[in-house]
Design an enzyme around this catalytic site. Structure first.
Site, PDB file in Angstrom:
ATOM      1  N   GLU A  76       1.038  -1.224  -0.006  1.00 52.67           N
ATOM      2  CA  GLU A  76      -0.025   0.068  -0.267  1.00 52.67           C
ATOM      3  C   GLU A  76       0.728   1.144   0.013  1.00 52.67           C
ATOM      4  OE1 GLU A  76      -2.022  -3.064   3.154  1.00 52.67           O
ATOM      5  OE2 GLU A  76       0.005  -2.775   2.074  1.00 52.67           O
ATOM      6  N   THR A 118      19.507 -39.959   1.048  1.00 56.40           N
ATOM      7  CA  THR A 118      19.486 -39.112  -0.292  1.00 56.40           C
ATOM      8  C   THR A 118      20.684 -38.257  -0.080  1.00 56.40           C
ATOM      9  OG1 THR A 118      17.159 -39.038  -0.567  1.00 56.40           O
ATOM     10  CG2 THR A 118      18.493 -37.258  -1.685  1.00 56.40           C
TER      11      THR A 118
END
Length: 366
Positions: free
Chosen positions: A53, A197
């Site tokens: 704004e 992983t």
């Protein structure tokens, strides 16, 4: 003549410019309109800087008096790192405020709209509310629960496999899909993987976009016994983003010291009943650090653990048109289901193609 929805669409486009850059604040866009003509636009670029704004009102200047401002999120009515936006709107002489969604922040919670209405400003709420909300799911969850939004990402074959059982590291999805993954990394606060992983792939977990654009999120590794070597590639990227390693209470002190010397941050959390890291405790720690979104990239055991604990909010699954067979590693480890009705279920929100690959996006049904 444009209506409120059309102007709000423009405000949403403005808000999107801040995606991945405003955390822990929301993405917000604002548009100033007078006599059905565009006067100025603005968006929130970064936490601690002026809100959307304020940017739009500064750009509008004196033309803002008597105008309408469209804002994707209710203007704040409290002083944080910046002054209240409601005061900026009143000082600018705005006649009407159109709001996409109310702010879920308990410090605001309708107070911004109430303050403006009490000062004689016409307030309209709920214009394209769902579209505005979809921009800020991570913010909304974090500000109401203290936890980050969890996205489960995976790339799999048509038969649901993410790798060969041999452990051979090879891409399943195509280059277009991999570029999309990097765009996704660029918009989240953290990437999370398991130790398997990390050991198998030795990933850098960086964001690699064309022209060296993009921001590297925090790297998170679930490593109960601190098996990650100090030579891990992610630890060589310390200048772009830190690496947090979550371990159990019995992890070796010497291993912790070595990883800290290599640049890692060690976070010790409790174990669950199965002897694994308590994922709720991990998310609490990330939330306390003001991280609002985490991309869970796997592997199979990590995906399964998050689903079993009902901690996934969103899925982004890439499917490549290949088969790997039953000897491949499944996308999700065992869930311990007794019946199909107990399966984690998602509502599909979008399906897209990247070359021959398909991306399915969805929200967890809770």
């Amino acid at each position: 003549m444009k209506d409120d929805r059309a102007w709000m669409q423009l405000a949403i486009r403005e808000a999107r410019k801040g995606l991945g850059r405003t955390s822990p604040n929301p993405c917000v866009g604002a548009v100033v309109v007078k006599n059905n003509r565009l006067i100025a636009t603005g968006f929130h670029a970064k936490a601690g800087t002026p809100h959307a704004e304020v940017h739009a009102l500064r750009a509008a200047g004196a033309k803002a008096r008597g105008a309408t401002i469209y804002v994707t999120l209710e203007p704040c009515n409290h002083t944080g790192r910046t002054p209240p936006c409601t005061q900026a709107i009143l000082a600018a002489g705005i006649k009407r405020v159109v709001v996409g969604m109310l702010d879920p922040n308990p410090l605001v919670a309708g107070g911004g709209c109430q303050t403006l209405a009490a000062q004689g400003v016409e307030v309209t709420q709920g214009v394209l509310a769902e579209e505005c909300y979809s921009l800020n799911r991570p913010f909304s969850k974090h500000v109401t629960t203290g936890l980050p939004w969890v996205i489960m990402k995976g790339g799999m074959s048509l038969d649901g496999r993410l790798a060969l059982a041999s452990g051979q590291c090879a891409w399943i999805t195509n280059e277009q899909s991999r570029r999309q993954v990097h765009r996704l990394r660029d918009r989240v606060d953290a990437i999370l993987i398991g130790s398997e992983t990390a050991l198998c792939d030795d990933p850098a977990l960086t964001t690699r976009l064309a022209g060296r654009r993009g921001r590297d999120p925090l790297r998170v590794v679930l490593d109960t016994a601190l098996r990650l070597p100090v030579s891990a590639r992610m630890l060589q990227q310390a200048s772009s983003a830190p690496t947090w390693i979550f371990c159990g209470p019995d992890a070796e002190v010497k291993r912790a010291e070595a990883l800290i010397n290599a640049g890692a941050v060690i976070k010790q959390v409790r174990l669950d009943d199965a002897g694994q890291l308590d994922l709720a405790a991990v998310l609490c720690e990330l939330g306390r650090a003001q991280l609002t979104s985490v991309l869970v990239e796997g592997g199979s055991r990590v995906h399964g653990a998050f689903l079993r604990a009902n901690l996934v909010d969103e899925m982004q699954i890439f499917i490549a048109p290949i088969f790997l067979g039953s000897d491949g590693v499944p996308l999700v480890d065992t869930l311990g289901l007794q019946q199909v009705a107990d399966a984690p279920r998602f509502s599909t929100t979008r399906v897209r193609r990247f070359g021959n690959d398909v991306l399915i996006e969805g929200l967890m049904e809770k």
